[in-house]
Design a protein around this motif. Structure first.
Motif, short mmCIF file in Angstrom:
data_model
loop_
_atom_site.label_atom_id
_atom_site.label_comp_id
_atom_site.label_asym_id
_atom_site.label_seq_id
_atom_site.Cartn_x
_atom_site.Cartn_y
_atom_site.Cartn_z
N GLY A 194 20.33 -8.31 -72.42
CA GLY A 194 20.29 -7.01 -71.74
C GLY A 194 20.01 -5.87 -72.71
O GLY A 194 19.29 -4.91 -72.38
N ILE A 195 20.57 -5.96 -73.92
CA ILE A 195 20.30 -4.95 -74.95
C ILE A 195 18.81 -4.91 -75.28
O ILE A 195 18.20 -3.84 -75.39
N ALA A 226 26.30 -12.94 -64.76
CA ALA A 226 26.01 -12.90 -66.19
C ALA A 226 25.74 -14.28 -66.79
O ALA A 226 24.96 -14.41 -67.73
N THR A 272 31.26 -13.37 -73.00
CA THR A 272 30.67 -13.58 -74.32
C THR A 272 30.82 -15.03 -74.80
O THR A 272 30.10 -15.45 -75.70
N VAL A 304 35.83 -9.93 -70.83
CA VAL A 304 34.89 -9.81 -71.95
C VAL A 304 34.79 -11.13 -72.70
O VAL A 304 33.69 -11.59 -73.06
N TYR A 306 29.97 -10.35 -80.48
CA TYR A 306 29.43 -11.68 -80.76
C TYR A 306 29.63 -12.06 -82.23
O TYR A 306 29.93 -13.22 -82.55
N SER A 322 27.14 1.69 -78.21
CA SER A 322 27.62 0.64 -77.31
C SER A 322 26.93 -0.69 -77.61
O SER A 322 27.56 -1.75 -77.58
N PHE A 323 25.62 -0.64 -77.93
CA PHE A 323 24.90 -1.87 -78.25
C PHE A 323 25.41 -2.49 -79.54
O PHE A 323 25.53 -3.71 -79.64
N ASN A 363 24.75 -15.30 -73.22
CA ASN A 363 24.15 -14.33 -74.14
C ASN A 363 23.49 -13.20 -73.37
O ASN A 363 22.68 -12.45 -73.92
N PRO A 371 24.55 -10.25 -72.34
CA PRO A 371 24.65 -8.90 -72.91
C PRO A 371 23.64 -8.65 -74.02
O PRO A 371 23.07 -7.55 -74.11
N VAL A 392 28.52 -4.36 -78.68
CA VAL A 392 28.28 -5.66 -78.06
C VAL A 392 27.91 -6.69 -79.12
O VAL A 392 28.43 -7.82 -79.13
#
Length: 309
Positions: free
Chosen positions: A227-228, A145, A218, A214, A284, A276-277, A222, A224, A280
């Motif tokens: 990925g979104i 990640a 985070t 997590v 942040y 879920s997005f 960045n 995640p 995330v």
């Protein structure tokens, strides 16, 4: 001052006396009497603080930093390093899973191979299968990640130079993932294989480990959020392709479409992804919220130390 030994206290009453004796012996062999032992009480629920304060009354090398509550292991370590005054700083856990005698081993290694940090790594991770499995995948996923190759199975025990610790303390995150800070601070860091004993029950539950994972991801990546974006882009492309297919079928075949199940499945899938997005993004945002408030990551209630004559 030539040497500071820094350790944190949390449910540590059973180990303080032996740790103090062994750490003091090692320090005297290495630098004579020019050292200090900084013990940070991280809101320990047992009588660790009382035992540590009692040491300050008989040994002027001991300094006890009492935090106002439990802030967490990583933040307590950073607070201890901030109070250390030595030219070299030896950070270690007080529970004797890492032996205080590693101080001499690390010091000899630092002398023979000039560097700013000598840190311990487990040749084989201790604990049951779940702890070993979760530890292995933590480093794999973190590396994937963030692109940061954290040393696998690194332990707390490490000997550091003054300039490295000063640089480390320049990081001012409110949410501290100290393993990542150790890595990104840079300088010359050399691993040393050690054996970590299993003397106490870990206070890191599965929930705490997941929370730490997590926080670490985070704090240093960045990925995640990226990925979104790509997931949303992929879903949009699939939707466009499927729409073209439906139009083509309607124009040339004129057959009624039977698709209640697929429609409902798609709705649930898209709904779950959206929620879920948003979660995330919320993580942040919560970090931004925490950082902008600029609250201190620990609060010191009192510092105990015997005045040297």
């Amino acid at each position: 001052m030539k040497l500071s030994i820094v350790a944190t206290l949390y449910q540590s009453a059973a180990y303080i006396a032996e740790f103090h004796r062994r750490a003091s012996d090692e320090a005297r062999q290495l630098v004579g009497g020019d050292f200090e032992i900084v013990l940070v009480n991280d809101g320990s629920p047992d009588h660790s603080l009382d035992l540590a304060v009692a040491l300050t009354e008989t040994d002027d090398h001991v300094v006890v930093v009492d935090l106002s509550r439990n802030f967490g292991h990583h933040k307590a370590m950073m607070t201890g390093l901030a109070h250390a005054r030595g030219e070299r700083i030896f950070l270690i856990d007080v529970d004797l899973e890492e032996e205080p005698e590693y101080l001499s081993v690390f010091a000899n290694h630092m002398q023979s191979e000039p560097c700013d940090v000598v840190f311990g790594v487990q040749a084989e991770r201790k604990g049951g299968w779940l702890e070993r499995w979760s530890g292995k995948w933590f480093y794999i996923l973190f590396r994937a990640a963030t692109g940061m190759a954290l040393p696998a199975n690194a332990v707390t025990a490490r000997l550091m130079t003054r300039r490295y610790v000063d640089a480390l303390l320049r990081h001012e995150e409110r949410e501290v993932f100290i393993n990542g800070l150790w890595y990104i601070t840079g300088f010359t860091q050399i691993p040393k294989a050690i054996k970590k004993h299993n003397t106490s029950t870990t206070t890191y539950s599965l929930q705490k480990k997941f929370s730490l994972f997590v926080n670490s991801i985070t704090s240093f990546s960045n990925a995640p959020l990226v990925g979104i974006f790509y997931t949303g882009l992929s879903i949009s492309l699939l939707a466009i392709i499927y729409t073209i297919y439906l139009i083509f079928r309607w124009l040339f075949f004129a057959r009624p479409l039977i698709g209640w199940t697929s429609v409902m499945s798609s709705i649930w899938l898209i709904g779950g992804l959206i929620i879920s997005f948003i979660g995330v993004v919320g993580i942040y945002l919560s970090k931004i919220f925490s950082e902008t408030k600029q609250r201190p990551y620990t609060i010191v209630r009192q510092v105990y130390a015997r005045q040297k004559k």
